[in-house]
Design a protein around this motif. Sequence first.
Motif, mmCIF file in Angstrom:
data_model
loop_
_atom_site.group_PDB
_atom_site.id
_atom_site.type_symbol
_atom_site.label_atom_id
_atom_site.label_comp_id
_atom_site.label_asym_id
_atom_site.label_seq_id
_atom_site.Cartn_x
_atom_site.Cartn_y
_atom_site.Cartn_z
ATOM 1 N N HIS A 261 -31.515 10.156 -69.807
ATOM 2 C CA HIS A 261 -30.910 11.488 -69.844
ATOM 3 C C HIS A 261 -29.498 11.459 -69.255
ATOM 4 O O HIS A 261 -28.563 12.032 -69.822
ATOM 5 N N VAL A 262 -29.340 10.783 -68.116
ATOM 6 C CA VAL A 262 -28.021 10.702 -67.480
ATOM 7 C C VAL A 262 -27.045 9.933 -68.367
ATOM 8 O O VAL A 262 -25.872 10.300 -68.490
ATOM 9 N N GLN A 263 -27.523 8.863 -69.004
ATOM 10 C CA GLN A 263 -26.657 8.090 -69.892
ATOM 11 C C GLN A 263 -26.141 8.941 -71.045
ATOM 12 O O GLN A 263 -24.963 8.858 -71.415
ATOM 13 N N ARG A 264 -27.037 9.762 -71.620
ATOM 14 C CA ARG A 264 -26.598 10.655 -72.705
ATOM 15 C C ARG A 264 -25.551 11.649 -72.192
ATOM 16 O O ARG A 264 -24.564 11.925 -72.857
ATOM 17 N N GLY A 265 -25.791 12.187 -70.984
ATOM 18 C CA GLY A 265 -24.837 13.135 -70.408
ATOM 19 C C GLY A 265 -23.476 12.511 -70.147
ATOM 20 O O GLY A 265 -22.436 13.122 -70.420
ATOM 21 N N VAL A 266 -23.492 11.279 -69.622
ATOM 22 C CA VAL A 266 -22.228 10.586 -69.346
ATOM 23 C C VAL A 266 -21.481 10.296 -70.645
ATOM 24 O O VAL A 266 -20.258 10.456 -70.724
ATOM 25 N N ALA A 267 -22.215 9.893 -71.684
ATOM 26 C CA ALA A 267 -21.571 9.641 -72.974
ATOM 27 C C ALA A 267 -20.922 10.912 -73.513
ATOM 28 O O ALA A 267 -19.797 10.886 -74.032
ATOM 29 N N GLN A 268 -21.620 12.050 -73.374
ATOM 30 C CA GLN A 268 -21.059 13.318 -73.831
ATOM 31 C C GLN A 268 -19.834 13.712 -73.000
ATOM 32 O O GLN A 268 -18.826 14.172 -73.548
ATOM 33 N N THR A 269 -19.942 13.516 -71.697
ATOM 34 C CA THR A 269 -18.819 13.851 -70.818
ATOM 35 C C THR A 269 -17.607 12.993 -71.126
ATOM 36 O O THR A 269 -16.465 13.475 -71.145
ATOM 37 N N ARG A 270 -17.833 11.714 -71.380
ATOM 38 C CA ARG A 270 -16.707 10.838 -71.740
ATOM 39 C C ARG A 270 -16.085 11.267 -73.071
ATOM 40 O O ARG A 270 -14.857 11.202 -73.224
ATOM 41 N N ALA A 271 -16.917 11.698 -74.000
ATOM 42 C CA ALA A 271 -16.384 12.184 -75.274
ATOM 43 C C ALA A 271 -15.539 13.441 -75.057
ATOM 44 O O ALA A 271 -14.485 13.614 -75.678
ATOM 45 N N GLU A 272 -16.000 14.325 -74.160
ATOM 46 C CA GLU A 272 -15.233 15.538 -73.846
ATOM 47 C C GLU A 272 -13.909 15.185 -73.185
ATOM 48 O O GLU A 272 -12.876 15.800 -73.469
ATOM 49 N N THR B 31 -24.622 7.388 -60.598
ATOM 50 C CA THR B 31 -26.058 7.692 -60.677
ATOM 51 C C THR B 31 -26.779 6.668 -61.534
ATOM 52 O O THR B 31 -27.875 6.194 -61.185
ATOM 53 N N ILE B 32 -26.158 6.325 -62.667
ATOM 54 C CA ILE B 32 -26.750 5.306 -63.553
ATOM 55 C C ILE B 32 -26.905 3.980 -62.813
ATOM 56 O O ILE B 32 -27.949 3.316 -62.909
ATOM 57 N N ASN B 33 -25.887 3.588 -62.080
ATOM 58 C CA ASN B 33 -25.954 2.317 -61.361
ATOM 59 C C ASN B 33 -27.077 2.323 -60.321
ATOM 60 O O ASN B 33 -27.803 1.323 -60.170
ATOM 61 N N ARG B 34 -27.238 3.460 -59.609
ATOM 62 C CA ARG B 34 -28.319 3.541 -58.620
ATOM 63 C C ARG B 34 -29.683 3.455 -59.305
ATOM 64 O O ARG B 34 -30.603 2.775 -58.807
ATOM 65 N N MET B 35 -29.855 4.136 -60.433
ATOM 66 C CA MET B 35 -31.132 4.106 -61.151
ATOM 67 C C MET B 35 -31.433 2.701 -61.669
ATOM 68 O O MET B 35 -32.579 2.235 -61.607
ATOM 69 N N ARG B 36 -30.407 2.028 -62.155
ATOM 70 C CA ARG B 36 -30.620 0.665 -62.650
ATOM 71 C C ARG B 36 -31.041 -0.267 -61.512
ATOM 72 O O ARG B 36 -31.910 -1.126 -61.691
ATOM 73 N N ASN B 37 -30.421 -0.092 -60.359
ATOM 74 C CA ASN B 37 -30.811 -0.910 -59.206
ATOM 75 C C ASN B 37 -32.264 -0.638 -58.815
ATOM 76 O O ASN B 37 -33.019 -1.561 -58.475
ATOM 77 N N SER B 38 -32.653 0.645 -58.852
ATOM 78 C CA SER B 38 -34.023 1.011 -58.512
ATOM 79 C C SER B 38 -35.005 0.404 -59.502
ATOM 80 O O SER B 38 -36.043 -0.150 -59.112
ATOM 81 N N LEU B 39 -34.675 0.508 -60.794
ATOM 82 C CA LEU B 39 -35.561 -0.068 -61.811
ATOM 83 C C LEU B 39 -35.629 -1.585 -61.679
ATOM 84 O O LEU B 39 -36.687 -2.195 -61.878
ATOM 85 N N GLY B 40 -34.497 -2.176 -61.339
ATOM 86 C CA GLY B 40 -34.492 -3.633 -61.156
ATOM 87 C C GLY B 40 -35.389 -4.049 -60.005
ATOM 88 O O GLY B 40 -36.108 -5.053 -60.088
ATOM 89 N N ALA B 41 -35.374 -3.269 -58.936
ATOM 90 C CA ALA B 41 -36.228 -3.573 -57.782
ATOM 91 C C ALA B 41 -37.695 -3.453 -58.159
ATOM 92 O O ALA B 41 -38.531 -4.271 -57.761
ATOM 93 N N MET B 42 -38.016 -2.392 -58.937
ATOM 94 C CA MET B 42 -39.405 -2.218 -59.378
ATOM 95 C C MET B 42 -39.844 -3.378 -60.249
ATOM 96 O O MET B 42 -40.954 -3.918 -60.100
ATOM 97 N N ALA B 43 -38.998 -3.779 -61.178
ATOM 98 C CA ALA B 43 -39.354 -4.879 -62.086
ATOM 99 C C ALA B 43 -39.554 -6.177 -61.299
ATOM 100 O O ALA B 43 -40.459 -6.964 -61.579
ATOM 101 N N GLY B 44 -38.697 -6.409 -60.301
ATOM 102 C CA GLY B 44 -38.837 -7.616 -59.481
ATOM 103 C C GLY B 44 -40.151 -7.627 -58.725
ATOM 104 O O GLY B 44 -40.816 -8.667 -58.622
#
Length: 342
Positions: free
Chosen positions: A152-163, A93-106
């Motif tokens: 928000h997703v990044q925080r969730g992934v960090a928490q999940t990885r910690a778990e 999900t993070i990778n898809r969002m980053r790609n979307s943001l990259g497209a917007m910035a471009g």
Amino acid sequence: MVSHRRPTQSGLNRSVRVTVVSAAAATAAATLTGAPASADPKDTRESAKAAVDRLYAEAEQATERYNEAGERVARLRGEADRAQDAAARGQETINRMRNSLGAMAGAQYRTGSIDPALALLLSSDPDTYLERAAALDRAGARQALTLDKLRHVQRGVAQTRAEATRALTELERNRAAVTRHKRAVEAKLRQARQLLDSLPAEDRASFDRASRSGRDAAPDLTGVAPGSGRAASAVSAVHRALGKPYVWGANGPSGFDCSGLMQWAYAQAGVSLPRTSQAQRYAGRMVPLSQAQPGDLVAYRADASHIGMYVGNGQVIHAPYPGAAIRYDPVGMMPVSSVTRI
């Protein structure tokens, strides 16, 4: 599990006993029970038998701890796997969002950073410009929303990885506990076997006879009926297990320890029981021993380290200890700590 054995009755007199008890038995008993090697051979033999009973009981306690640790390992492995899967999905999900943001910035970069007011003044078609500006505003809002979701997703992934890390760490700790409890069981059983082997053949035979309280003859259960359909199915299953060997840490179908037998029997009735005797005693409603019905679980000792199934007329079926087959025994073979109706 073994402290219920009836005392051995022997017609040998004191002088004959002195001749049959070996020095090895005296030495083994002295080592395991603290009795001096010069103790009375009769007392030494009885002490040896008491020591075997104690070792079997301690082995069963260690077996239940082994079962509990194994159950935790299975649960933690599932938690770790689920957390790792969730983290992987979150990263996608993070990778898809980053790609979307990259497209917007471009897109923004390609339109240039000209001041909106100046662009309006220079525009030959103000109406078209305003429509484009509104679209850009909406795009900016979407970009801000996507960025917020990304955080928000990044925080969730960090928490999940910690778990997942915590679960894996705990998993390794419990794997070590499984190994430790397994070694404890094996050591207790090895000591008990060595002590039994040190006794003369006649004493070993009498010990075995004393531990077979009714295994070879089924009690009269005429007219005894379980209290429910699932209890009836469990009772039927536990009867089918009669004669199969005690195998510590096993829950069927070819061998069982005490709690493994209860778990397997109720599984045949479609009921899922916990793995350990301590947990099984709380798997249903507790009732007085005087009201026990076929299918009820009878836990023994204060720590509930042994468990059997009541089958009626004062009898239980249980997996006693290594070397003994699943059998009938009187419900009062050991101190009863609870009776549980599933």
